[in-house]
Design a protein around this motif. Structure first.
Motif, mmCIF file in Angstrom:
data_model
loop_
_atom_site.group_PDB
_atom_site.id
_atom_site.type_symbol
_atom_site.label_atom_id
_atom_site.label_comp_id
_atom_site.label_asym_id
_atom_site.label_seq_id
_atom_site.Cartn_x
_atom_site.Cartn_y
_atom_site.Cartn_z
ATOM 1 N N UNK A 286 34.257 52.139 -84.376
ATOM 2 C CA UNK A 286 34.766 51.798 -85.712
ATOM 3 C C UNK A 286 33.813 52.299 -86.790
ATOM 4 N N UNK A 287 34.354 52.421 -87.997
ATOM 5 C CA UNK A 287 33.505 52.771 -89.131
ATOM 6 C C UNK A 287 33.212 54.242 -89.289
ATOM 7 N N UNK A 288 33.982 55.102 -88.593
ATOM 8 C CA UNK A 288 33.766 56.540 -88.728
ATOM 9 C C UNK A 288 34.550 57.131 -89.892
ATOM 10 N N UNK A 289 35.321 56.293 -90.534
ATOM 11 C CA UNK A 289 36.048 56.761 -91.708
ATOM 12 C C UNK A 289 37.447 57.241 -91.425
ATOM 13 N N UNK A 290 37.852 57.254 -90.153
ATOM 14 C CA UNK A 290 39.185 57.737 -89.826
ATOM 15 C C UNK A 290 39.612 57.178 -88.477
ATOM 16 N N UNK A 291 40.665 56.363 -88.469
ATOM 17 C CA UNK A 291 41.118 55.762 -87.222
ATOM 18 C C UNK A 291 41.785 56.752 -86.284
ATOM 19 N N UNK A 292 42.102 57.960 -86.767
ATOM 20 C CA UNK A 292 42.713 58.962 -85.900
ATOM 21 C C UNK A 292 41.727 60.073 -85.591
ATOM 22 N N UNK A 293 40.446 59.747 -85.612
ATOM 23 C CA UNK A 293 39.409 60.736 -85.310
ATOM 24 C C UNK A 293 39.645 61.382 -83.946
ATOM 25 N N UNK B 8 40.926 47.220 -85.728
ATOM 26 C CA UNK B 8 41.760 48.288 -86.298
ATOM 27 C C UNK B 8 41.691 49.547 -85.439
ATOM 28 N N UNK B 9 40.476 49.871 -84.962
ATOM 29 C CA UNK B 9 40.309 51.057 -84.124
ATOM 30 C C UNK B 9 41.045 50.890 -82.800
ATOM 31 N N UNK B 10 40.961 49.712 -82.209
ATOM 32 C CA UNK B 10 41.654 49.445 -80.948
ATOM 33 C C UNK B 10 43.167 49.555 -81.120
ATOM 34 N N UNK B 11 43.675 49.015 -82.224
ATOM 35 C CA UNK B 11 45.119 49.099 -82.480
ATOM 36 C C UNK B 11 45.563 50.547 -82.648
ATOM 37 N N UNK B 12 44.775 51.318 -83.398
ATOM 38 C CA UNK B 12 45.121 52.725 -83.640
ATOM 39 C C UNK B 12 45.128 53.521 -82.338
ATOM 40 N N UNK B 13 44.138 53.288 -81.492
ATOM 41 C CA UNK B 13 44.068 54.014 -80.226
ATOM 42 C C UNK B 13 45.184 53.585 -79.279
ATOM 43 N N UNK B 14 45.520 52.310 -79.287
ATOM 44 C CA UNK B 14 46.645 51.838 -78.471
ATOM 45 C C UNK B 14 47.933 52.543 -78.867
ATOM 46 N N UNK B 15 48.136 52.682 -80.171
ATOM 47 C CA UNK B 15 49.318 53.366 -80.686
ATOM 48 C C UNK B 15 49.326 54.823 -80.263
ATOM 49 N N UNK B 16 48.153 55.463 -80.336
ATOM 50 C CA UNK B 16 48.050 56.873 -79.942
ATOM 51 C C UNK B 16 48.354 57.064 -78.461
ATOM 52 N N UNK B 17 47.873 56.136 -77.633
ATOM 53 C CA UNK B 17 48.126 56.246 -76.200
ATOM 54 C C UNK B 17 49.624 56.183 -75.892
ATOM 55 N N UNK B 18 50.344 55.400 -76.656
ATOM 56 C CA UNK B 18 51.788 55.310 -76.462
ATOM 57 C C UNK B 18 52.506 56.552 -76.972
#
Length: 312
Positions: free
Chosen positions: A168-175, A200-210
């Motif tokens: 988290x905190x890299x400035x972009x959840x879709x890094x 937030x990062x976990x949610x974003x990555x979960x969405x990407x995996x789907x």
């Protein structure tokens, strides 16, 4: 005993000197690699990749310590590929600073190496270094990539298990998706879980995996999404369990051999390309090559026309 025999006996200075010979591609290094190659094929190679600042080095340090604390623990090697200076070709090799607490364990060996301009987050000699460590009896080899965050998918061709590390905190959840590395993940880890924004990062990555299924041959394996903190040790045991579980999965589904075959084929093709390129440069000659470069600079030829001209 010669250097190879001393390394096989576990002499750490001999191992370090042997790896230097192999990394520098000396005639002795090439001969040593040929002698050792029949002993390879036993190690579980784990790649750690991800954007800069995700804490890959600290995570590798914690993983090595935890693996070594297990019953019947294998010997662990860490190969940390550091970015090279564009001026000197050297590297800071700062990973050794972060991994000082591994120094007291004779079953752990840390090797830092400069990328020397190689793309893909992995140095050209990394595969050879991994083969030597495999032959010397290191059962688990962690390969930490440079961390450029853009072209690190090469590690997927080297490793049996690829861990993609985000934070988290890299400035972009879709890094991870921008870096093009999410698709190669066998295990996804959100490190620095003690920092705000981890949910937030976990949610974003979960969405990407789907949304984006893995492009590697998975045969039913679903990459677990784990949270960890290399600072306080959170999630380390779960990551190690996932690594061993994935290794077993590869073997039971005949994917271990598939990945080994892909790695060998890639290495052979890369070596053929290097040899053919050097042979071609020798045939063309430096003078003619420089003349064509000047014509391209003068806009008399396009780069594509220059290639055709040189090949003709």
């Amino acid at each position: 005993m010669d250097l190879v025999e001393r390394a096989l006996a576990g002499e750490r200075l001999a191992i370090a000197r042997l790896l230097t010979q192999v990394e520098n591609n000396t005639s002795f290094g090439q001969e040593a690699l040929q002698r050792l190659y029949p002993r390879t094929g036993n190690a579980h190679i784990v790649g750690l990749t991800g954007a800069p600042g995700t804490g890959k080095s600290s995570l590798a340090n914690q993983l090595a310590k935890a693996i070594r604390s297990r019953q019947d623990a294998p010997k662990v090697a860490i190969v940390a590929v550091d970015p090279s200076s564009p001026f000197t070709g050297g590297a800071l090799l700062g990973d050794r600073v972060r991994m000082r607490d591994l120094a007291g364990d004779s079953g752990v060996f840390v090797r830092s190496m400069a990328s020397r301009g190689a793309l893909g987050g992995v140095a050209r000699a990394t595969s050879a270094i991994v083969q030597v460590l495999d032959a010397l009896g290191f059962g688990m080899i962690l390969v930490e990539t440079v961390g450029t965050g853009q072209s690190e998918v090469e590690v997927a061709r080297l490793a049996h298990t690829v861990i993609v590390v985000d934070a988290p905190g890299l400035g972009d959840d879709v890094q991870a998706i921008k870096a093009g590395i999410l698709e190669i993940a066998d295990i996804l880890v959100v490190n620095k879980a003690d920092l705000p924004g981890v949910e937030n990062t976990l949610r974003a990555l979960n969405l990407m995996l789907e949304m984006f299924p893995q492009t590697r041959e998975q045969n039913g394996w679903k990459p677990p999404l784990l949270r960890a903190s290399a600072v306080n040790g959170e999630g380390i045991v779960e990551i190690i369990d996932a690594i061993f579980r994935h290794g077993e999965y590869l073997k039971t589904h005949s994917l271990w051999t598939t990945r080994e075959r892909s790695r060998v084929l890639t290495e052979i093709l890369e070596r053929v390309q290097e040899i053919l390129l050097e042979h071609w440069k020798h045939q063309v000659g430096e003078t003619r090559l420089n003349q064509v470069v000047e014509r391209v600079l003068q806009r008399e030829l396009s780069p594509a026309e220059a290639v055709k001209y040189l090949l003709d």
